[in-house]
Scaffold this motif. Structure first.
Motif: not given
Length: 251
Positions: A102-103, A106, A238-239, A241-243, A245-246, A251
């Motif tokens: 999943k990472c 992402l 995952m959370a 990493l998403t933050a 990249l956002t 993202v």
């Protein structure tokens, strides 16, 4: 749909000669035996290091499982501008594969498993085989989501053996359940449009000890909160990493 929205394969840089590239055996098998591609087929090839190219198959030998293609124009990749390495506290058996998959989807740049105090000790019968398997998971996930780079999954190392590596990042983020008392979030640390290198350190199921967090602070780490809810170790990376990249705009 673009005519180059085609099947995607990885190749080794040292297999390129005079503009021709021979695919690795596993990739050639998939192309020839599963997809039944032949000479003249248009494909997309990537070297796994952000090099993505259009290509045309010139030789396709199903008996010998050999496929040779001619590289064409270089194409844009979809890699994140911020290069994020996940330092993941080694979780219980089976969870690392999900984290890697999943990472990778992402946009993680690399994954470093880390042995921490509260990691559950489990006998690892064949660490080399396990590492090969995890890198295969990263490779397949990268191919599935059309990435131009394959994140490297590294061999697990003790936290304190990683001091030099951790200190080298532009930003070292330490999501910690006790950090909510400070109210600092990833968005307070990562500026909009961030394009540097960032490390995210995630503890195992039992979390990080206060001593480990202090060590990370000495390496330049900044403790942050991922919100009022306690996330599982396989979710936290995952959370975070998403933050990142956002905030960076990817993202």
């Amino acid at each position: 749909m673009s005519e180059w929205n085609a099947h995607r394969f990885y190749f080794e840089k040292d297999e390129v000669h005079d503009g021709l590239v021979r695919l690795p055996e596993e990739e050639a098998h998939h192309a020839l035996k599963v997809l039944r591609l032949g000479a003249g087929a248009r494909v997309i090839l990537t070297d796994g290091a952000r090099g993505v190219y259009e290509a045309v198959v010139e030789q396709a030998d199903r008996g010998a499982q050999t496929l040779v293609a001619r590289l064409g124009q270089r194409l844009p990749d979809c890699e994140a501008k911020a290069r994020v390495t996940l330092f993941q506290g080694v979780p219980k058996a089976g969870k690392m594969e999900l984290i890697v998959q999943k990472c990778t989807e992402l946009g993680v740049d690399a994954i470093q498993p880390v042995r921490m105090t509260r990691c559950v000790p489990e006998p690892e019968r064949n660490p080399e085989k396990n590492l090969t398997r995890l890198n295969r998971v990263a490779r397949e996930a990268a191919k599935q989501c059309c990435r131009g780079a394959i994140p490297e999954v590294r061999a697990a190392r003790p936290l304190r053996a990683l001091e030099a590596a951790l200190s080298a990042f532009d930003v070292l983020l330490v999501p910690w359940e006790d950090a909510d008392t400070h109210g600092r979030r990833i968005a307070d640390v990562i500026a909009p449009g961030f394009v540097g290198t960032a490390a995210v350190v995630i503890g195992p199921e039992g979390g990080m000890t206060a001593e480990e967090v202090e060590f990370l602070k000495e390496c330049g780490g900044v403790t942050v909160t991922l919100g009022p809810r306690i996330l599982r170790t396989e979710t936290a990376g995952m959370a975070a990493l998403t933050a990142v990249l956002t905030c960076s705009g990817d993202v």
